[in-house]
Design an enzyme around this catalytic site. Structure first.
Site, mmCIF file in Angstrom:
data_model
loop_
_atom_site.group_PDB
_atom_site.id
_atom_site.type_symbol
_atom_site.label_atom_id
_atom_site.label_comp_id
_atom_site.label_asym_id
_atom_site.label_seq_id
_atom_site.Cartn_x
_atom_site.Cartn_y
_atom_site.Cartn_z
ATOM 1 N N ARG A 279 0.835 -1.216 0.000
ATOM 2 C CA ARG A 279 0.000 0.000 0.000
ATOM 3 C C ARG A 279 0.867 1.262 0.000
ATOM 4 N NH1 ARG A 279 -4.104 -0.842 4.716
ATOM 5 N NH2 ARG A 279 -4.672 1.262 4.111
ATOM 6 N N HIS B 235 -6.412 7.745 12.330
ATOM 7 C CA HIS B 235 -6.045 6.325 12.226
ATOM 8 C C HIS B 235 -4.564 6.118 11.929
ATOM 9 C CE1 HIS B 235 -10.539 5.289 11.267
ATOM 10 N NE2 HIS B 235 -10.339 5.556 12.544
ATOM 11 N N ASP C 92 -2.762 7.830 4.346
ATOM 12 C CA ASP C 92 -1.905 7.997 3.157
ATOM 13 C C ASP C 92 -1.100 9.293 3.121
ATOM 14 O OD1 ASP C 92 -3.823 9.949 2.354
ATOM 15 O OD2 ASP C 92 -4.878 8.539 1.042
ATOM 16 N N GLN D 232 -9.468 10.066 8.346
ATOM 17 C CA GLN D 232 -9.296 8.660 8.737
ATOM 18 C C GLN D 232 -8.206 8.029 7.873
ATOM 19 O OE1 GLN D 232 -13.415 6.674 9.301
ATOM 20 N NE2 GLN D 232 -13.795 8.418 7.964
HETATM 21 C C1 BJW Z 1 -15.868 8.388 -2.906
HETATM 22 C C2 BJW Z 1 -15.218 8.378 -4.094
HETATM 23 C C3 BJW Z 1 -14.960 9.618 -4.626
HETATM 24 C C4 BJW Z 1 -15.488 6.266 -3.506
HETATM 25 N N1 BJW Z 1 -15.357 10.710 -3.984
HETATM 26 N N2 BJW Z 1 -16.281 9.413 -2.206
HETATM 27 C C5 BJW Z 1 -19.504 1.455 18.129
HETATM 28 C C6 BJW Z 1 -20.382 0.648 17.469
HETATM 29 C C7 BJW Z 1 -19.947 -0.486 16.782
HETATM 30 C C8 BJW Z 1 -18.609 -0.827 16.755
HETATM 31 C C9 BJW Z 1 -17.726 -0.028 17.420
HETATM 32 C C10 BJW Z 1 -18.174 1.099 18.093
HETATM 33 N N3 BJW Z 1 -17.091 1.698 18.657
HETATM 34 C C11 BJW Z 1 -15.981 1.005 18.323
HETATM 35 C C12 BJW Z 1 -16.338 -0.063 17.578
HETATM 36 C C13 BJW Z 1 -15.425 -1.082 17.009
HETATM 37 C C14 BJW Z 1 -14.720 -0.629 15.751
HETATM 38 C C15 BJW Z 1 -15.745 -0.290 14.668
HETATM 39 O O1 BJW Z 1 -16.075 0.835 14.392
HETATM 40 N N4 BJW Z 1 -16.221 -1.319 13.982
HETATM 41 C C16 BJW Z 1 -17.183 -1.119 12.896
HETATM 42 C C17 BJW Z 1 -16.650 -1.783 11.619
HETATM 43 C C18 BJW Z 1 -18.517 -1.644 13.316
HETATM 44 N N5 BJW Z 1 -13.874 0.524 16.009
HETATM 45 C C19 BJW Z 1 -12.652 0.377 16.531
HETATM 46 O O2 BJW Z 1 -12.216 -0.726 16.836
HETATM 47 C C20 BJW Z 1 -11.826 1.629 16.752
HETATM 48 N N6 BJW Z 1 -11.288 1.618 18.072
HETATM 49 C C21 BJW Z 1 -11.998 1.919 19.137
HETATM 50 O O3 BJW Z 1 -13.151 2.278 19.053
HETATM 51 O O4 BJW Z 1 -11.303 1.769 20.327
HETATM 52 C C22 BJW Z 1 -12.056 1.766 21.535
HETATM 53 C C23 BJW Z 1 -12.711 0.402 21.620
HETATM 54 C C24 BJW Z 1 -11.955 -0.720 21.465
HETATM 55 C C25 BJW Z 1 -12.554 -1.963 21.552
HETATM 56 C C26 BJW Z 1 -13.923 -2.083 21.734
HETATM 57 C C27 BJW Z 1 -14.681 -0.920 21.848
HETATM 58 C C28 BJW Z 1 -14.058 0.335 21.799
HETATM 59 C C29 BJW Z 1 -10.623 1.648 15.843
HETATM 60 C C30 BJW Z 1 -11.002 1.805 14.406
HETATM 61 C C31 BJW Z 1 -9.738 1.775 13.553
HETATM 62 C C32 BJW Z 1 -10.065 1.715 12.076
HETATM 63 N N7 BJW Z 1 -8.864 1.449 11.364
HETATM 64 C C33 BJW Z 1 -8.929 1.316 9.916
HETATM 65 C C34 BJW Z 1 -7.567 0.732 9.433
HETATM 66 C C35 BJW Z 1 -6.475 1.797 9.457
HETATM 67 C C36 BJW Z 1 -5.210 1.292 8.885
HETATM 68 C C37 BJW Z 1 -5.349 0.888 7.438
HETATM 69 O O5 BJW Z 1 -5.748 1.702 6.574
HETATM 70 O O6 BJW Z 1 -5.065 -0.278 7.150
HETATM 71 O O7 BJW Z 1 -9.171 2.588 9.312
HETATM 72 S S1 BJW Z 1 -10.300 0.312 9.333
HETATM 73 C C38 BJW Z 1 -10.634 1.290 7.919
HETATM 74 O O8 BJW Z 1 -11.925 1.890 8.007
HETATM 75 C C39 BJW Z 1 -9.600 2.422 7.932
HETATM 76 C C40 BJW Z 1 -10.421 3.585 7.477
HETATM 77 O O9 BJW Z 1 -9.825 4.796 7.918
HETATM 78 C C41 BJW Z 1 -11.760 3.323 8.116
HETATM 79 C C42 BJW Z 1 -12.899 4.021 7.433
HETATM 80 O O10 BJW Z 1 -13.017 3.616 6.107
HETATM 81 P P1 BJW Z 1 -13.404 4.701 5.001
HETATM 82 O O11 BJW Z 1 -12.347 5.714 4.935
HETATM 83 O O12 BJW Z 1 -14.776 5.153 5.248
HETATM 84 O O13 BJW Z 1 -13.267 3.840 3.652
HETATM 85 P P2 BJW Z 1 -14.331 2.879 2.949
HETATM 86 O O14 BJW Z 1 -13.561 2.051 1.974
HETATM 87 O O15 BJW Z 1 -15.168 2.155 3.936
HETATM 88 O O16 BJW Z 1 -15.320 3.859 2.179
HETATM 89 C C43 BJW Z 1 -14.917 4.664 1.098
HETATM 90 C C44 BJW Z 1 -16.069 5.562 0.726
HETATM 91 O O17 BJW Z 1 -15.629 6.441 -0.309
HETATM 92 C C45 BJW Z 1 -17.294 4.818 0.169
HETATM 93 O O18 BJW Z 1 -18.465 5.289 0.835
HETATM 94 C C46 BJW Z 1 -17.334 5.221 -1.298
HETATM 95 O O19 BJW Z 1 -18.662 5.324 -1.824
HETATM 96 C C47 BJW Z 1 -16.673 6.568 -1.259
HETATM 97 N N8 BJW Z 1 -16.041 6.998 -2.507
HETATM 98 N N9 BJW Z 1 -15.001 7.042 -4.460
HETATM 99 C C48 BJW Z 1 -16.000 10.594 -2.795
HETATM 100 N N10 BJW Z 1 -14.334 9.720 -5.823
#
Ligand code: BJW
Length: 267
Positions: free
Chosen positions: A86, A135, A120, A117
Protein backbone atom coordinates in the site's frame (compact mmCIF):
# COMPACT_ATOMS: atom_id res chain seq x y z
CA UNK A 1 -46.64 30.90 -6.87
CA UNK A 2 -45.64 29.98 -3.29
CA UNK A 3 -42.04 30.61 -2.25
CA UNK A 4 -39.74 27.61 -2.37
CA UNK A 5 -39.23 26.76 1.29
CA UNK A 6 -35.97 25.23 2.42
CA UNK A 7 -36.31 22.51 5.04
CA UNK A 8 -32.90 21.90 6.59
CA UNK A 9 -34.16 18.79 8.38
CA UNK A 10 -34.92 17.13 5.04
CA UNK A 11 -31.65 16.26 3.25
CA UNK A 12 -31.28 18.09 -0.03
CA UNK A 13 -29.90 15.60 -2.57
CA UNK A 14 -27.97 17.18 -5.42
CA UNK A 15 -26.46 15.93 -8.63
CA UNK A 16 -22.79 16.63 -9.42
CA UNK A 17 -23.67 19.68 -11.47
CA UNK A 18 -25.68 21.79 -9.08
CA UNK A 19 -24.63 23.10 -5.71
CA UNK A 20 -27.58 24.45 -3.72
CA UNK A 21 -27.51 28.25 -3.34
CA UNK A 22 -28.42 27.87 0.32
CA UNK A 23 -25.25 25.87 0.93
CA UNK A 24 -23.11 28.53 -0.77
CA UNK A 25 -24.72 31.17 1.46
CA UNK A 26 -24.00 29.14 4.59
CA UNK A 27 -20.40 28.51 3.48
CA UNK A 28 -19.78 32.22 2.92
CA UNK A 29 -21.06 32.97 6.42
CA UNK A 30 -19.21 30.12 8.16
CA UNK A 31 -16.56 30.96 10.75
CA UNK A 32 -15.80 27.41 11.87
CA UNK A 33 -15.64 24.45 9.51
CA UNK A 34 -14.71 20.87 10.34
CA UNK A 35 -14.12 18.30 7.62
CA UNK A 36 -13.94 14.52 8.06
CA UNK A 37 -12.43 12.62 5.16
CA UNK A 38 -12.21 8.94 4.34
CA UNK A 39 -10.62 6.77 1.69
CA UNK A 40 -12.96 8.04 -1.06
CA UNK A 41 -11.19 11.41 -1.24
CA UNK A 42 -8.02 9.62 -2.38
CA UNK A 43 -9.83 7.36 -4.87
CA UNK A 44 -9.28 9.84 -7.71
CA UNK A 45 -5.54 9.77 -6.90
CA UNK A 46 -5.61 6.05 -7.74
CA UNK A 47 -5.43 4.87 -4.11
CA UNK A 48 -7.96 2.04 -3.62
CA UNK A 49 -10.57 2.70 -0.92
CA UNK A 50 -10.37 0.55 2.22
CA UNK A 51 -13.39 -1.63 1.47
CA UNK A 52 -13.18 -1.92 -2.31
CA UNK A 53 -11.98 -5.23 -3.69
CA UNK A 54 -8.21 -5.53 -3.52
CA UNK A 55 -6.27 -6.40 -6.63
CA UNK A 56 -3.50 -8.78 -7.69
CA UNK A 57 -1.81 -10.73 -4.92
CA UNK A 58 -4.06 -9.23 -2.27
CA UNK A 59 -7.41 -9.97 -3.94
CA UNK A 60 -8.08 -13.00 -1.75
CA UNK A 61 -7.65 -11.14 1.56
CA UNK A 62 -10.33 -9.20 3.42
CA UNK A 63 -8.86 -5.84 4.57
CA UNK A 64 -11.01 -5.86 7.73
CA UNK A 65 -9.29 -9.12 8.71
CA UNK A 66 -5.78 -7.83 8.00
CA UNK A 67 -6.16 -4.54 9.92
CA UNK A 68 -6.15 -6.12 13.39
CA UNK A 69 -3.53 -6.81 16.06
CA UNK A 70 -4.61 -10.48 15.95
CA UNK A 71 -3.80 -10.72 12.23
CA UNK A 72 -0.36 -9.24 12.92
CA UNK A 73 0.30 -11.64 15.78
CA UNK A 74 -0.81 -14.56 13.63
CA UNK A 75 1.19 -13.62 10.50
CA UNK A 76 3.33 -10.47 10.95
CA UNK A 77 5.12 -10.95 7.61
CA UNK A 78 1.85 -11.03 5.66
CA UNK A 79 0.50 -7.91 7.36
CA UNK A 80 3.80 -5.98 7.02
CA UNK A 81 3.95 -6.85 3.31
CA UNK A 82 0.36 -5.70 2.78
CA UNK A 83 1.26 -2.29 4.20
CA UNK A 84 4.49 -2.18 2.16
CA UNK A 85 2.40 -2.78 -0.99
CA UNK A 86 0.00 0.00 0.00
CA UNK A 87 2.93 2.35 0.72
CA UNK A 88 4.19 1.76 -2.83
CA UNK A 89 0.78 2.60 -4.29
CA UNK A 90 0.57 5.82 -2.30
CA UNK A 91 4.13 6.85 -3.24
CA UNK A 92 3.10 6.65 -6.88
CA UNK A 93 -0.04 8.76 -6.26
CA UNK A 94 -0.47 12.53 -6.25
CA UNK A 95 -3.05 14.60 -4.35
CA UNK A 96 -6.12 15.24 -6.52
CA UNK A 97 -8.48 18.18 -7.09
CA UNK A 98 -10.49 17.27 -3.97
CA UNK A 99 -7.44 17.46 -1.67
CA UNK A 100 -6.45 20.77 -3.29
CA UNK A 101 -9.92 22.28 -2.90
CA UNK A 102 -9.67 21.63 0.86
CA UNK A 103 -6.34 23.51 0.92
CA UNK A 104 -8.18 26.45 -0.67
CA UNK A 105 -11.10 26.18 1.74
CA UNK A 106 -8.70 26.34 4.72
CA UNK A 107 -7.46 29.74 3.49
CA UNK A 108 -10.94 31.25 3.62
CA UNK A 109 -12.06 30.04 7.03
CA UNK A 110 -11.03 31.48 10.40
CA UNK A 111 -11.18 28.11 12.20
CA UNK A 112 -10.73 25.19 9.90
CA UNK A 113 -10.10 21.62 11.10
CA UNK A 114 -9.34 18.79 8.73
CA UNK A 115 -9.91 15.41 10.34
CA UNK A 116 -8.90 12.38 8.32
CA UNK A 117 -9.30 8.66 8.74
CA UNK A 118 -6.78 8.19 5.94
CA UNK A 119 -3.30 6.90 6.55
CA UNK A 120 -1.91 8.00 3.16
CA UNK A 121 -0.61 11.48 4.07
CA UNK A 122 -2.07 13.00 0.87
CA UNK A 123 -3.74 15.95 2.65
CA UNK A 124 -0.37 17.15 3.97
CA UNK A 125 1.28 16.54 0.61
CA UNK A 126 -1.47 18.70 -0.96
CA UNK A 127 -0.61 21.53 1.44
CA UNK A 128 -3.25 21.33 4.19
CA UNK A 129 -1.80 22.60 7.46
CA UNK A 130 -4.06 21.47 10.28
CA UNK A 131 -4.59 17.75 9.75
CA UNK A 132 -5.76 15.43 12.51
CA UNK A 133 -4.88 11.86 11.54
CA UNK A 134 -7.29 9.68 13.51
CA UNK A 135 -6.04 6.32 12.23
CA UNK A 136 -2.30 7.01 12.07
CA UNK A 137 0.01 7.04 9.08
CA UNK A 138 1.21 4.35 6.72
CA UNK A 139 4.71 5.84 6.55
CA UNK A 140 5.47 5.61 10.26
CA UNK A 141 6.39 2.50 12.23
CA UNK A 142 6.21 1.61 15.90
CA UNK A 143 7.31 -1.24 18.13
CA UNK A 144 4.56 -3.84 18.63
CA UNK A 145 5.85 -4.67 22.14
CA UNK A 146 6.53 -1.19 23.47
CA UNK A 147 3.95 0.76 21.43
CA UNK A 148 6.58 3.47 20.84
CA UNK A 149 7.39 5.18 17.53
CA UNK A 150 10.55 3.98 15.78
CA UNK A 151 12.07 6.27 13.18
CA UNK A 152 14.89 4.14 11.84
CA UNK A 153 16.24 0.65 12.14
CA UNK A 154 19.30 -1.16 10.81
CA UNK A 155 19.08 -2.81 7.38
CA UNK A 156 18.34 -6.51 7.62
CA UNK A 157 16.42 -9.26 5.84
CA UNK A 158 13.89 -9.50 8.67
CA UNK A 159 10.27 -8.95 7.65
CA UNK A 160 8.98 -7.16 9.66
CA UNK A 161 12.15 -5.44 10.80
CA UNK A 162 13.06 -5.50 14.50
CA UNK A 163 12.89 -2.69 17.04
CA UNK A 164 16.45 -1.35 17.58
CA UNK A 165 15.71 -0.88 21.32
CA UNK A 166 14.02 -4.12 22.41
CA UNK A 167 14.26 -6.46 19.41
CA UNK A 168 10.45 -6.71 19.19
CA UNK A 169 8.64 -6.68 15.86
CA UNK A 170 7.96 -3.36 14.13
CA UNK A 171 4.45 -2.67 12.86
CA UNK A 172 2.89 0.19 10.91
CA UNK A 173 1.84 3.11 13.14
CA UNK A 174 -1.84 2.85 12.20
CA UNK A 175 -4.92 2.19 14.32
CA UNK A 176 -6.29 -1.31 13.93
CA UNK A 177 -9.75 -2.54 14.95
CA UNK A 178 -10.03 -2.82 18.72
CA UNK A 179 -7.23 -0.31 19.32
CA UNK A 180 -7.57 3.18 20.77
CA UNK A 181 -7.33 6.23 18.57
CA UNK A 182 -4.62 8.83 19.37
CA UNK A 183 -6.16 10.62 22.33
CA UNK A 184 -5.19 14.21 21.54
CA UNK A 185 -6.29 13.97 17.89
CA UNK A 186 -9.63 12.41 18.82
CA UNK A 187 -10.26 15.04 21.49
CA UNK A 188 -9.45 17.86 19.06
CA UNK A 189 -11.72 16.29 16.42
CA UNK A 190 -14.60 16.03 18.90
CA UNK A 191 -14.11 19.67 19.91
CA UNK A 192 -14.09 20.78 16.28
CA UNK A 193 -17.28 18.81 15.55
CA UNK A 194 -19.03 20.25 18.59
CA UNK A 195 -18.19 23.85 17.62
CA UNK A 196 -18.46 23.78 13.82
CA UNK A 197 -21.01 25.91 11.92
CA UNK A 198 -20.53 23.57 9.01
CA UNK A 199 -19.32 19.96 9.02
CA UNK A 200 -18.36 18.00 5.89
CA UNK A 201 -18.25 14.19 5.73
CA UNK A 202 -16.37 13.35 2.55
CA UNK A 203 -15.58 9.99 0.93
CA UNK A 204 -16.25 7.83 3.95
CA UNK A 205 -18.61 4.88 4.32
CA UNK A 206 -19.38 6.22 7.85
CA UNK A 207 -19.17 2.68 9.22
CA UNK A 208 -16.19 2.91 11.55
CA UNK A 209 -16.41 4.34 15.06
CA UNK A 210 -15.58 6.58 16.78
CA UNK A 211 -14.98 8.63 13.58
CA UNK A 212 -18.56 7.93 12.42
CA UNK A 213 -19.85 9.69 15.54
CA UNK A 214 -18.32 13.03 14.55
CA UNK A 215 -20.90 14.15 11.94
CA UNK A 216 -23.69 13.01 14.27
CA UNK A 217 -22.21 15.05 17.12
CA UNK A 218 -21.98 18.08 14.82
CA UNK A 219 -25.63 17.65 13.79
CA UNK A 220 -26.66 17.37 17.43
CA UNK A 221 -24.80 20.61 18.20
CA UNK A 222 -26.73 22.40 15.43
CA UNK A 223 -24.21 22.41 12.56
CA UNK A 224 -25.11 22.21 8.89
CA UNK A 225 -23.81 18.78 7.84
CA UNK A 226 -22.85 18.09 4.24
CA UNK A 227 -22.00 14.67 2.86
CA UNK A 228 -20.08 14.21 -0.39
CA UNK A 229 -20.10 10.64 -1.68
CA UNK A 230 -21.19 8.92 -4.91
CA UNK A 231 -22.94 6.25 -2.80
CA UNK A 232 -25.44 6.54 0.05
CA UNK A 233 -24.13 5.74 3.54
CA UNK A 234 -25.80 5.19 6.93
CA UNK A 235 -25.28 8.94 7.50
CA UNK A 236 -27.03 10.10 4.31
CA UNK A 237 -30.56 10.29 5.64
CA UNK A 238 -29.52 12.53 8.55
CA UNK A 239 -27.43 15.16 6.78
CA UNK A 240 -28.56 18.64 5.74
CA UNK A 241 -27.11 18.40 2.22
CA UNK A 242 -26.18 15.22 0.40
CA UNK A 243 -24.00 15.88 -2.63
CA UNK A 244 -23.89 12.72 -4.72
CA UNK A 245 -20.70 12.48 -6.70
CA UNK A 246 -16.95 12.36 -6.67
CA UNK A 247 -15.19 14.69 -4.24
CA UNK A 248 -12.60 15.58 -6.90
CA UNK A 249 -15.45 17.09 -8.96
CA UNK A 250 -17.76 18.51 -6.29
CA UNK A 251 -15.23 20.13 -3.93
CA UNK A 252 -13.54 22.35 -6.55
CA UNK A 253 -17.01 23.43 -7.80
CA UNK A 254 -18.11 24.23 -4.26
CA UNK A 255 -15.00 26.30 -3.54
CA UNK A 256 -15.15 28.13 -6.89
CA UNK A 257 -18.85 28.94 -6.53
CA UNK A 258 -18.36 30.16 -2.96
CA UNK A 259 -15.15 32.19 -3.18
CA UNK A 260 -14.44 32.48 -6.91
CA UNK A 261 -11.80 30.81 -8.98
CA UNK A 262 -8.80 29.71 -6.90
CA UNK A 263 -5.08 29.92 -7.56
CA UNK A 264 -3.48 27.24 -9.69
CA UNK A 265 -1.67 24.73 -7.51
CA UNK A 266 1.89 23.78 -8.34
CA UNK A 267 2.58 20.32 -7.02
C1 BJW B 1 -15.87 8.39 -2.91
C2 BJW B 1 -15.22 8.38 -4.09
C3 BJW B 1 -14.96 9.62 -4.63
C4 BJW B 1 -15.49 6.27 -3.51
N1 BJW B 1 -15.36 10.71 -3.98
N2 BJW B 1 -16.28 9.41 -2.21
C5 BJW B 1 -19.50 1.45 18.13
C6 BJW B 1 -20.38 0.65 17.47
C7 BJW B 1 -19.95 -0.49 16.78
C8 BJW B 1 -18.61 -0.83 16.76
C9 BJW B 1 -17.73 -0.03 17.42
C10 BJW B 1 -18.17 1.10 18.09
N3 BJW B 1 -17.09 1.70 18.66
C11 BJW B 1 -15.98 1.00 18.32
C12 BJW B 1 -16.34 -0.06 17.58
C13 BJW B 1 -15.42 -1.08 17.01
C14 BJW B 1 -14.72 -0.63 15.75
C15 BJW B 1 -15.75 -0.29 14.67
O1 BJW B 1 -16.07 0.83 14.39
N4 BJW B 1 -16.22 -1.32 13.98
C16 BJW B 1 -17.18 -1.12 12.90
C17 BJW B 1 -16.65 -1.78 11.62
C18 BJW B 1 -18.52 -1.64 13.32
N5 BJW B 1 -13.87 0.52 16.01
C19 BJW B 1 -12.65 0.38 16.53
O2 BJW B 1 -12.22 -0.73 16.84
C20 BJW B 1 -11.83 1.63 16.75
N6 BJW B 1 -11.29 1.62 18.07
C21 BJW B 1 -12.00 1.92 19.14
O3 BJW B 1 -13.15 2.28 19.05
O4 BJW B 1 -11.30 1.77 20.33
C22 BJW B 1 -12.06 1.77 21.54
C23 BJW B 1 -12.71 0.40 21.62
C24 BJW B 1 -11.95 -0.72 21.46
C25 BJW B 1 -12.55 -1.96 21.55
C26 BJW B 1 -13.92 -2.08 21.73
C27 BJW B 1 -14.68 -0.92 21.85
C28 BJW B 1 -14.06 0.34 21.80
C29 BJW B 1 -10.62 1.65 15.84
C30 BJW B 1 -11.00 1.81 14.41
C31 BJW B 1 -9.74 1.78 13.55
C32 BJW B 1 -10.07 1.71 12.08
N7 BJW B 1 -8.86 1.45 11.36
C33 BJW B 1 -8.93 1.32 9.92
C34 BJW B 1 -7.57 0.73 9.43
C35 BJW B 1 -6.48 1.80 9.46
C36 BJW B 1 -5.21 1.29 8.88
C37 BJW B 1 -5.35 0.89 7.44
O5 BJW B 1 -5.75 1.70 6.57
O6 BJW B 1 -5.07 -0.28 7.15
O7 BJW B 1 -9.17 2.59 9.31
S1 BJW B 1 -10.30 0.31 9.33
C38 BJW B 1 -10.63 1.29 7.92
O8 BJW B 1 -11.93 1.89 8.01
C39 BJW B 1 -9.60 2.42 7.93
C40 BJW B 1 -10.42 3.59 7.48
O9 BJW B 1 -9.82 4.80 7.92
C41 BJW B 1 -11.76 3.32 8.12
C42 BJW B 1 -12.90 4.02 7.43
O10 BJW B 1 -13.02 3.62 6.11
P1 BJW B 1 -13.40 4.70 5.00
O11 BJW B 1 -12.35 5.71 4.93
O12 BJW B 1 -14.78 5.15 5.25
O13 BJW B 1 -13.27 3.84 3.65
P2 BJW B 1 -14.33 2.88 2.95
O14 BJW B 1 -13.56 2.05 1.97
O15 BJW B 1 -15.17 2.15 3.94
O16 BJW B 1 -15.32 3.86 2.18
C43 BJW B 1 -14.92 4.66 1.10
C44 BJW B 1 -16.07 5.56 0.73
O17 BJW B 1 -15.63 6.44 -0.31
C45 BJW B 1 -17.29 4.82 0.17
O18 BJW B 1 -18.47 5.29 0.83
C46 BJW B 1 -17.33 5.22 -1.30
O19 BJW B 1 -18.66 5.32 -1.82
C47 BJW B 1 -16.67 6.57 -1.26
N8 BJW B 1 -16.04 7.00 -2.51
N9 BJW B 1 -15.00 7.04 -4.46
C48 BJW B 1 -16.00 10.59 -2.80
N10 BJW B 1 -14.33 9.72 -5.82
Amino acid sequence: MPNKVFHPEIPTVMSELSIPGELITRLRAAQRIAVLTGAGISAESGVPTFREAQTGLWARYNPEELATPEAFQHDPKLVWEWYAWRQDRVRQAEPNAGHLALVDMERHIAEFTLITQNVDGLHRRAGSHQVLELHGNLFRAKCFNEDRPVESWPDSDDIPPRCPRCGGLLRPDVVWFGESLPEAALRAAEQAAAHADLFFSIGTSALVYPAANLPLAALKAGATVVEINPQPTPLSSYVTFSLNGASGVILPMLVAQTWGKQRIHNL
